[in-house]
Design an enzyme around this catalytic site. Structure first.
Site, PDB file in Angstrom:
ATOM      1  N   LYS A 283      -5.562   0.958   1.127  1.00  0.00           N
ATOM      2  CA  LYS A 283      -4.908   0.234   2.211  1.00  0.00           C
ATOM      3  C   LYS A 283      -5.220  -1.261   2.101  1.00  0.00           C
ATOM      4  O   LYS A 283      -6.263  -1.641   1.566  1.00  0.00           O
ATOM      5  CB  LYS A 283      -5.470   0.717   3.555  1.00  0.00           C
ATOM      6  CG  LYS A 283      -4.954   2.066   4.016  1.00  0.00           C
ATOM      7  CD  LYS A 283      -5.503   2.399   5.389  1.00  0.00           C
ATOM      8  CE  LYS A 283      -5.017   3.753   5.871  1.00  0.00           C
ATOM      9  NZ  LYS A 283      -3.562   3.822   6.067  1.00  0.00           N
ATOM     10  N   ARG A 357      -2.045  14.930   6.216  1.00  0.00           N
ATOM     11  CA  ARG A 357      -1.223  16.139   6.078  1.00  0.00           C
ATOM     12  C   ARG A 357      -1.844  17.113   5.071  1.00  0.00           C
ATOM     13  O   ARG A 357      -1.611  18.319   5.160  1.00  0.00           O
ATOM     14  CB  ARG A 357       0.211  15.758   5.688  1.00  0.00           C
ATOM     15  CG  ARG A 357       0.335  15.084   4.368  1.00  0.00           C
ATOM     16  CD  ARG A 357       1.659  14.353   4.204  1.00  0.00           C
ATOM     17  NE  ARG A 357       1.702  13.092   4.946  1.00  0.00           N
ATOM     18  CZ  ARG A 357       2.751  12.275   4.992  1.00  0.00           C
ATOM     19  NH1 ARG A 357       3.872  12.606   4.365  1.00  0.00           N
ATOM     20  NH2 ARG A 357       2.703  11.146   5.663  1.00  0.00           N
TER      21      ARG A 357
HETATM   22  N1  BES Z   1      -4.283   7.348   9.074  1.00  0.00           N
HETATM   23  C1  BES Z   1      -3.042   6.885   8.571  1.00  0.00           C
HETATM   24  C2  BES Z   1      -1.993   6.709   9.657  1.00  0.00           C
HETATM   25  C3  BES Z   1      -2.247   5.637  10.684  1.00  0.00           C
HETATM   26  C4  BES Z   1      -1.696   4.396  10.530  1.00  0.00           C
HETATM   27  C5  BES Z   1      -2.956   5.942  11.833  1.00  0.00           C
HETATM   28  C6  BES Z   1      -1.903   3.444  11.510  1.00  0.00           C
HETATM   29  C7  BES Z   1      -3.157   4.980  12.803  1.00  0.00           C
HETATM   30  C8  BES Z   1      -2.616   3.729  12.636  1.00  0.00           C
HETATM   31  C9  BES Z   1      -2.477   7.868   7.546  1.00  0.00           C
HETATM   32  O1  BES Z   1      -3.390   8.613   6.830  1.00  0.00           O
HETATM   33  C10 BES Z   1      -1.682   7.084   6.567  1.00  0.00           C
HETATM   34  O2  BES Z   1      -2.253   6.250   5.933  1.00  0.00           O
HETATM   35  N2  BES Z   1      -0.399   7.353   6.466  1.00  0.00           N
HETATM   36  C11 BES Z   1       0.454   6.657   5.577  1.00  0.00           C
HETATM   37  C12 BES Z   1       1.398   7.634   4.981  1.00  0.00           C
HETATM   38  C13 BES Z   1       2.275   7.048   3.905  1.00  0.00           C
HETATM   39  C14 BES Z   1       1.451   6.751   2.674  1.00  0.00           C
HETATM   40  C15 BES Z   1       3.359   8.042   3.591  1.00  0.00           C
HETATM   41  C16 BES Z   1       1.201   5.614   6.372  1.00  0.00           C
HETATM   42  O3  BES Z   1       1.652   5.916   7.464  1.00  0.00           O
HETATM   43  O4  BES Z   1       1.314   4.487   5.905  1.00  0.00           O
HETATM   44 ZN    ZN Z   2      -4.067   7.571   5.079  1.00  0.00          ZN
END
Ligand code: BES
Ligand code: ZN
Ligand code: ZN
Length: 503
Positions: A283, A357
């Site tokens: 990230k 997921r």
């Molecule tokens: N934990 C994150 C989702 C999240 C984002 C929670 C912002 C709270 C605030 C999750 O694991 C994630 O990183 N999801 C990705 C999925 C993508 C790679 C398909 C996302 O939403 O960017």
């Molecule tokens: Zn994530």
């Protein structure tokens, strides 16, 4: 934070001695015959003057503090606005109590007294009003000071007295306070767990929290360690945990509040990523610290089972927490890796940041062995949820009309509202993989939906609801009874659903 003690009694506000006497008032209304007018008389018309001069109008969020100089036994009077009577909801009451509790703390009072509002939201019983009042007061005075050398925010408000008008109300008010204190205490527990940084709130620490709860509440506890997961074939959860030095945990807690052993349980599953760096699909640095709260779902199912046991709800409940830390590292999962899930289905991991997921896939598959009467998972699952819903609505998906309706209603009551999104199979084409049964990302468009659809492939055929709380789990600013930072939102939604279900 020590949870404020709440006592219930019959009394006349103008006759009660108190550090602070809180009086709620609806905008545009006259003084209520019973409490407002009696206090006003003792104060020589001061309330009437304040309303007439519009120094205090009763708008939502408005407060005014007034020293009584011995004219009534209460030292200070705190007027709190409820907004317009016609718009009065349970959440307006909750919010007013949040503002009240914060103001009481600001003036360094350790306790306060408040009457049940003269105006009550349409169709709500005294139980629900008292519950909302207790919740607002406890949640509004929340502060997290575990790592501060000096207590900058001021000392906790220790006690609140709720005044009823007559003896006939006492039972309902007491029951409402009991429920409200339990649901708020659960949300406070979640806020605390999520506020602790990831170097403290590790998977091992979460397991310890579960052990403490199991011991204190007499719950059945099972913790699967890495080797157990290997034996079972939880390839998805193990894949996510690979990059971290913190071994994963798989926690199962069981509460049985029914006489019947064979009753089908409600099963709650919560995403418990103690920190989400994204893994090799790292990230960006900005706001990455929020990802210490990527365990909110797990904290919520943990808090819920503790509260259900404390409230002695007559139901069978199981909470499942797949716990891991998502890190890059020499052994970490890499884009393109294929994992075999507990269900037997294979997944191509195109993005290691879509880890929630993956761990939920194994947990939902594991939940099948309990033949759930209702299966509910809750997760900070997608950034797309934040984009779609902003900060006031929770995403909901599900396969069962009745269960969805129950969750929706619980959300309205709790002031943690859900909004249903489509779980249409058409979207599955976005999840097709060239090399495995599916891939873990759905490409551009409908990110919250493809994530939910992914989960649906592991959720079995029984009633299932998926709740995406990525929109609400963290607040950018302080609100009436919601702090800046981890909010614990979703906890009272789950608990209200459980309470309503077991009534
Ligand atoms: N934990 C994150 C989702 C999240 C984002 C929670 C912002 C709270 C605030 C999750 O694991 C994630 O990183 N999801 C990705 C999925 C993508 C790679 C398909 C996302 O939403 O960017
Ligand atoms: Zn994530
Ligand atoms: Zn995550």
């Amino acid at each position: 934070m020590k949870i404020m003690q709440i006592d219930v009694k019959v009394g006349r506000p103008e006759a009660e001695s108190a550090e602070v006497l809180v009086v709620t008032h609806c905008e545009g209304e006259g003084l209520h015959k019973q409490d407002g007018a009696a206090i006003d008389k003792s104060l020589g018309g001061a309330l009437r003057d304040l309303l007439q001069s519009k120094e205090f109008e009763g708008k939502a969020g408005e407060t005014l503090l007034y020293h009584t100089h011995g004219k009534i036994p209460a030292k200070r009077l705190l007027l709190v606005g409820l907004g317009r009577k016609k718009d009065l909801t349970l959440d307006a009451v909750r919010q007013a109590m949040g503002y009240a509790a914060k103001r009481v703390r600001q003036v360094k009072a350790g306790s306060f007294t408040v009457s049940v509002p003269a105006a009550v939201p349409k169709g709500q019983s005294p139980v629900e009003v008292a519950q909302a009042m207790a919740e607002g007061a406890i949640l509004g005075s929340y502060q997290f000071t575990a790592y501060r050398s000096e207590n900058g925010a001021g000392k906790d408000v220790e006690q609140m007295t709720l005044l009823g008008q007559h003896k006939g109300q006492m039972r309902q008010l007491t029951e409402g306070v009991r429920r409200g204190a339990a649901t708020a205490e659960a949300a406070v527990f979640v806020r605390d767990l999520c506020n602790h940084p990831s170097n403290v709130m590790t998977p091992a620490r979460i397991a310890n929290e579960a052990r403490t709860i199991a011991k204190d509440e007499g719950l059945t506890l099972k913790i699967l360690e890495q080797k157990d997961m290997e034996q079972l074939g939880m390839g998805a959860l193990l894949g996510v945990a690979r990059g971290s030095h913190e071994p994963p945990k798989f926690i199962i807690l069981e509460y049985n509040g029914t006489k019947k052993k064979e009753e089908r349980p409600v099963v709650l599953v919560g995403k418990t990523i103690t920190f989400d760096t994204g893994g090799i699909s790292l990230k960006p640095a900005e706001n990455m610290e929020h990802m210490k709260a990527d365990m909110t779902g797990g904290a919520e199912v943990l808090a819920s089972i503790r509260a259900a046991a404390r409230l002695k709800l007559p139901l069978r409940l199981i909470s499942i927490l797949p716990v891991a830390e998502n890190m890059p590292g020499g052994r970490a999962m890499k884009p393109g890796d294929i994992v075999k899930t507990l269900s037997g289905k294979t997944v191509e991991v195109q993005n290691t940041d879509a880890e929630g997921r993956l761990i939920l896939a194994d947990a939902l598959a594991y939940a099948q062995r309990y033949d759930p009467a209702a299966l509910v998972d809750i997760a900070t699952l997608t950034g797309a949820c934040v984009v779609a819903l902003g900060q006031f609505a929770i995403g909901m998906f599900g396969t069962d009309q009745r269960l969805k309706e129950q969750v929706r209603k619980a959300g309205v009551k709790a002031g943690e509202r859900v909004w249903e999104m489509p779980l249409w199979d058409e979207y599955f084409e976005q999840l097709r993989s060239d090399v495995a049964d599916m891939r873990n990302i759905g490409g551009r468009g409908g990110g919250m939906i493809t994530a939910a659809l992914f989960l649906s492939k592991f959720a079995g055929d029984g009633p299932w609801v998926h709740i995406d709380i990525a929109s609400t789990d963290w607040s950018e600013r302080e609100r009436a009874y919601v702090p800046k930072g981890p909010t614990g939102i979703g906890t009272r939604l789950l608990l209200q659903y459980l309470i309503d279900r077991s009534l």
